[in-house]
Design a protein around this motif. Structure first.
Motif, PDB file in Angstrom:
ATOM      1  N   MET A 410      30.357  33.913  38.950  1.00 27.24           N
ATOM      2  CA  MET A 410      31.637  32.980  39.502  1.00 27.24           C
ATOM      3  C   MET A 410      32.655  33.330  39.336  1.00 27.24           C
ATOM      4  O   MET A 410      34.098  33.284  40.362  1.00 27.24           O
ATOM      5  N   ALA A 411      32.749  34.059  38.119  1.00 25.40           N
ATOM      6  CA  ALA A 411      34.650  34.291  37.604  1.00 25.40           C
ATOM      7  C   ALA A 411      34.976  35.478  38.548  1.00 25.40           C
ATOM      8  O   ALA A 411      36.018  35.343  38.495  1.00 25.40           O
ATOM      9  N   GLN A 412      33.289  36.362  38.633  1.00 25.97           N
ATOM     10  CA  GLN A 412      34.232  37.569  39.719  1.00 25.97           C
ATOM     11  C   GLN A 412      34.938  37.306  41.395  1.00 25.97           C
ATOM     12  O   GLN A 412      35.779  38.301  41.470  1.00 25.97           O
ATOM     13  N   LEU A 413      33.835  35.989  41.690  1.00 30.66           N
ATOM     14  CA  LEU A 413      34.326  35.877  43.187  1.00 30.66           C
ATOM     15  C   LEU A 413      35.376  34.639  43.096  1.00 30.66           C
ATOM     16  O   LEU A 413      36.412  35.176  44.162  1.00 30.66           O
ATOM     17  N   GLN A 414      35.482  33.867  41.815  1.00 33.85           N
ATOM     18  CA  GLN A 414      36.922  33.447  41.671  1.00 33.85           C
ATOM     19  C   GLN A 414      38.354  34.511  41.264  1.00 33.85           C
ATOM     20  O   GLN A 414      39.106  34.624  41.976  1.00 33.85           O
ATOM     21  N   ILE A 420      41.854  32.475  39.809  1.00 32.14           N
ATOM     22  CA  ILE A 420      42.125  32.791  38.511  1.00 32.14           C
ATOM     23  C   ILE A 420      42.558  34.022  37.884  1.00 32.14           C
ATOM     24  O   ILE A 420      42.734  35.205  39.069  1.00 32.14           O
ATOM     25  N   ASN A 421      43.415  34.485  37.362  1.00 28.38           N
ATOM     26  CA  ASN A 421      43.682  35.256  36.585  1.00 28.38           C
ATOM     27  C   ASN A 421      42.503  36.454  36.140  1.00 28.38           C
ATOM     28  O   ASN A 421      41.308  36.332  35.758  1.00 28.38           O
ATOM     29  N   TYR A 422      42.771  38.012  36.446  1.00 31.17           N
ATOM     30  CA  TYR A 422      41.827  39.140  35.213  1.00 31.17           C
ATOM     31  C   TYR A 422      41.500  37.956  33.831  1.00 31.17           C
ATOM     32  O   TYR A 422      39.955  39.015  33.683  1.00 31.17           O
ATOM     33  N   LEU A 423      42.645  38.251  33.068  1.00 32.43           N
ATOM     34  CA  LEU A 423      41.872  37.686  31.875  1.00 32.43           C
ATOM     35  C   LEU A 423      40.577  36.878  31.406  1.00 32.43           C
ATOM     36  O   LEU A 423      39.763  36.899  30.579  1.00 32.43           O
ATOM     37  N   ASP A 424      40.420  35.878  32.638  1.00 36.56           N
ATOM     38  CA  ASP A 424      39.472  35.135  33.188  1.00 36.56           C
ATOM     39  C   ASP A 424      37.830  35.934  33.317  1.00 36.56           C
ATOM     40  O   ASP A 424      37.219  35.497  32.360  1.00 36.56           O
ATOM     41  N   VAL A 425      37.933  36.757  33.666  1.00 35.67           N
ATOM     42  CA  VAL A 425      37.131  37.650  34.307  1.00 35.67           C
ATOM     43  C   VAL A 425      37.097  38.327  32.984  1.00 35.67           C
ATOM     44  O   VAL A 425      35.551  38.409  32.677  1.00 35.67           O
TER      45      VAL A 425
END
Length: 461
Positions: A410-414, A420-425
């Motif tokens: 989900m994080a990569q899709l967002q 979202i920003n890359y830190l969240d990924v």
């Protein structure tokens, strides 16, 4: 006349021998009785009469490479070969102690020529030719020699149980090391997959940075994570090589690559392993039986030191031929029997002190047996607790890994959609990576707890 005398001597010897054999049945000392301990009603509440410890090791460890590895180790392991040689030594010692109960017969043939000259030319020559058999026999009136034989038998049986205990330990060590090796392989696979995923993340972050969609910080952070992940690979490779060397050493071979399966998930066990009855543990675990043989040997040695304070009788018989002329040697038979009594009169309390010291050794062996039994039950209970809790932890880790996988997808899709920003990924990827490693370690620990519970129940020898 000589023939009549020899017959009388032989008849007297037979009568004396019958008397001695009648007295020979006396054995002074306290017979061995197994130490009594109030055992728990069961090893674990709700368990059946069956036990995994009754199964052969190849029925528990079903993986083909692991089976072949254990078979090879049981043949070539140096500690097991040392233990086998120890058993041979104790078997010979047992034979020696048994032989002490019987008469010992030796034979000698001698020829002497003596010259004397007491002055002048009066030289005199004496010849003596002799062939004789010598029989010596210490009579075991009080059981001294029989106690010694009992001690030797117990030590021999103890060496067999020690060999079995070592075999049980070696089987467990090989299985545990094998599972640890497969777990390291699995962890290395996870790290490499993570490294590829983060390299792809660097590529995406670079494209987004060059397109002005993200800052350089995100791009540099992605590169940092790639470098950090890459540092894990050499350390895991080092651990894998050392673990292979350890397994090769157990197998009695030079360092080499170890054949193994690749997926920890291939090993499945039931939700609960049967452990059996408390009393079965005393008969199944070789270390408990070894400790009991030590008690038996110590009790026998108490009998030896106690009977050493009583008189000891030794019979000696000579029979043979003796003549001054070699031609008449066969016409000159002779025989005689004598006996000697050795009894302790004064030793300043040394014999009694030896007896008391050996009684103290018996007490040590007695308490060591009780300690061994207590330790066996402790190991069984601990291994059961470990198995149940590690199985529960493994299920929780499996759920965590699935949730982390959904989160990172989900994080990569967002991130691609700019939500979202890359830190969240990166946080999601770290969580998924930790969850994968945690699940791998949980499966490894579950397999090792099976090894430990099987060993604790006395299986594997």
């Amino acid at each position: 006349m000589k023939r009549l005398t020899i017959r009388k001597i032989i008849f007297s010897g037979i009568c004396l021998l019958c008397t001695i054999l009648f007295l020979h049945s006396c054995k002074i000392g306290k017979s061995y009785t197994r130490p009594e301990m109030e055992l728990p009603d069961s090893l674990w509440a709700g368990q059946t009469y069956l036990s995994i410890g009754d199964r052969q090791w190849w029925e528990v460890y079903t993986d083909g490479p692991l089976r072949r590895l254990i078979e090879k180790t049981l043949i070539n392991n140096k500690d097991l070969r040392i233990a086998a040689a120890r058993v041979k030594e104790m078997a010979a010692q047992r034979r020696i102690s048994t032989a002490d109960l019987f008469p010992e017969i030796n034979g000698t043939i001698t020829g002497d020529r003596e010259f004397e000259n007491r002055g002048g030319d009066n030289s005199v020559q004496y010849n003596v030719f002799e062939a004789k058999a010598l029989l010596s026999w210490e009579l075991d009136l009080w059981g001294n020699l029989r106690w010694g034989r009992d001690a030797a038998i117990a030590e021999y049986l103890g060496s067999i149980e020690a060999q079995r205990a070592l075999r049980m330990t070696i089987v467990a060590d090989v299985a545990q090391s094998y599972y640890e090796l497969v777990a390291l392989d699995n962890e290395l696979t996870i790290v490499r997959q993570t490294l590829r995923a983060r390299e792809e993340g660097v590529r995406i972050a670079r494209l987004r940075f060059e397109g002005g969609l993200t800052s350089e910080t995100a791009y540099q952070q992605a590169r940092l994570e790639v470098a950090r992940t890459a540092t894990l690979i050499p350390d895991l490779q080092r651990q894998i090589t050392k673990k292979e060397n350890d397994i090769a050493f157990l197998a009695g071979e030079f360092p080499q690559e170890i054949e193994r399966s690749r997926l920890l998930e291939e090993y499945n066990y039931s939700m609960m392993l049967p452990v059996g009855l408390s009393s079965d543990l005393l008969e199944r675990r070789p270390d408990i039986r070894e400790a009991e043989q030590a008690v038996i040997a110590a009790n026998a040695n108490v009998g030896v030191t106690y009977t050493n304070m009583f008189p000891r009788i030794t019979l000696t018989a000579h029979g043979g031929l003796e003549s001054n002329e070699l031609s008449s040697l066969l016409k000159s038979p002779y025989a005689f029997i004598d006996g000697s009594l050795l009894t302790p009169l004064f030793a300043a309390g040394k014999n009694r002190a030896r007896w008391k010291a050996q009684k103290a050794v018996y007490e040590q062996a007695y308490y060591d047996y009780e300690k061994t039994v207590l330790n066996a039950f402790r190991e069984v209970r601990n291994s059961i607790v470990d198995f149940n809790k590690v199985r529960e932890m493994c299920e929780l880790q499996s759920r965590l890994e699935q949730s982390a996988k959904s989160h990172v997808d989900m994080a990569q899709l967002q991130y691609i959609n700019g939500v979202i920003n890359y830190l969240d990924v990166l946080d999601a990827q770290r969580g998924y990576f930790d969850a994968q490693i945690g699940l791998s370690n949980a499966i490894r620990d579950e397999l090792i707890t099976v090894v430990q519970i099987y060993k604790a129940l006395g299986g594997g020898w």
